[in-house]
Scaffold this motif. Structure first.
Motif, PDB file in Angstrom:
ATOM      1  N   CYS A  14       0.790  -1.234   0.000  1.00 48.56           N
ATOM      2  CA  CYS A  14       0.000   0.000   0.000  1.00 48.56           C
ATOM      3  C   CYS A  14       0.825   1.289   0.000  1.00 48.56           C
ATOM      4  O   CYS A  14       0.284   2.361  -0.165  1.00 48.56           O
ATOM      5  N   GLY A  15       2.140   1.179   0.222  1.00 52.08           N
ATOM      6  CA  GLY A  15       2.969   2.374   0.205  1.00 52.08           C
ATOM      7  C   GLY A  15       3.175   3.021   1.569  1.00 52.08           C
ATOM      8  O   GLY A  15       3.854   4.045   1.671  1.00 52.08           O
ATOM      9  N   PHE A  16       2.605   2.438   2.632  1.00 50.50           N
ATOM     10  CA  PHE A  16       2.826   2.963   3.981  1.00 50.50           C
ATOM     11  C   PHE A  16       4.313   2.895   4.306  1.00 50.50           C
ATOM     12  O   PHE A  16       4.988   1.928   3.973  1.00 50.50           O
ATOM     13  N   ILE A  17       4.836   3.932   4.950  1.00 45.40           N
ATOM     14  CA  ILE A  17       6.238   3.948   5.343  1.00 45.40           C
ATOM     15  C   ILE A  17       6.329   3.889   6.861  1.00 45.40           C
ATOM     16  O   ILE A  17       5.772   4.746   7.558  1.00 45.40           O
ATOM     17  N   TYR A  18       7.021   2.852   7.352  1.00 48.99           N
ATOM     18  CA  TYR A  18       7.266   2.737   8.790  1.00 48.99           C
ATOM     19  C   TYR A  18       8.505   3.538   9.131  1.00 48.99           C
ATOM     20  O   TYR A  18       9.581   3.311   8.574  1.00 48.99           O
ATOM     21  N   ASP A  19       8.343   4.489  10.043  1.00 57.48           N
ATOM     22  CA  ASP A  19       9.449   5.323  10.512  1.00 57.48           C
ATOM     23  C   ASP A  19       9.726   4.950  11.964  1.00 57.48           C
ATOM     24  O   ASP A  19       8.870   5.147  12.827  1.00 57.48           O
ATOM     25  N   PRO A  20      10.921   4.375  12.246  1.00 54.97           N
ATOM     26  CA  PRO A  20      11.235   3.977  13.619  1.00 54.97           C
ATOM     27  C   PRO A  20      11.107   5.116  14.623  1.00 54.97           C
ATOM     28  O   PRO A  20      10.761   4.885  15.784  1.00 54.97           O
ATOM     29  N   ALA A  21      11.349   6.343  14.203  1.00 53.95           N
ATOM     30  CA  ALA A  21      11.242   7.489  15.113  1.00 53.95           C
ATOM     31  C   ALA A  21       9.800   7.690  15.575  1.00 53.95           C
ATOM     32  O   ALA A  21       9.548   8.171  16.676  1.00 53.95           O
ATOM     33  N   GLU A  22       8.843   7.317  14.730  1.00 55.86           N
ATOM     34  CA  GLU A  22       7.426   7.482  15.064  1.00 55.86           C
ATOM     35  C   GLU A  22       6.817   6.212  15.641  1.00 55.86           C
ATOM     36  O   GLU A  22       5.878   6.270  16.418  1.00 55.86           O
TER      37      GLU A  22
END
Length: 59
Positions: A14-22
């Motif tokens: 789906c294009g979701f980006i996992y950002d470890p900071a968030e």
């Protein structure tokens, strides 16, 4: 060995980006959690695919 900026991870479905900071607080993943430290039972908060459907994001 110094780790560079946190690696972002892209959901290929789906294009979701996992950002470890968030992190993913709604999914029980606190901010600051590295992708490698997320349980294999975690899934994309947008489309529901598994962690194995994520690839390193080269932005």
């Amino acid at each position: 060995m110094t780790v560079s900026a946190a690696q972002l991870w892209l959901c290929e479905a789906c294009g979701f980006i996992y950002d470890p900071a968030e992190g993913d607080p709604d999914g029980g993943i606190p901010p600051g959690t590295a992708f490698e430290d997320i349980p294999d039972t975690w899934y994309c908060p947008v489309c529901g695919v598994t962690k194995s459907d994520f690839v390193p994001f080269e932005g």
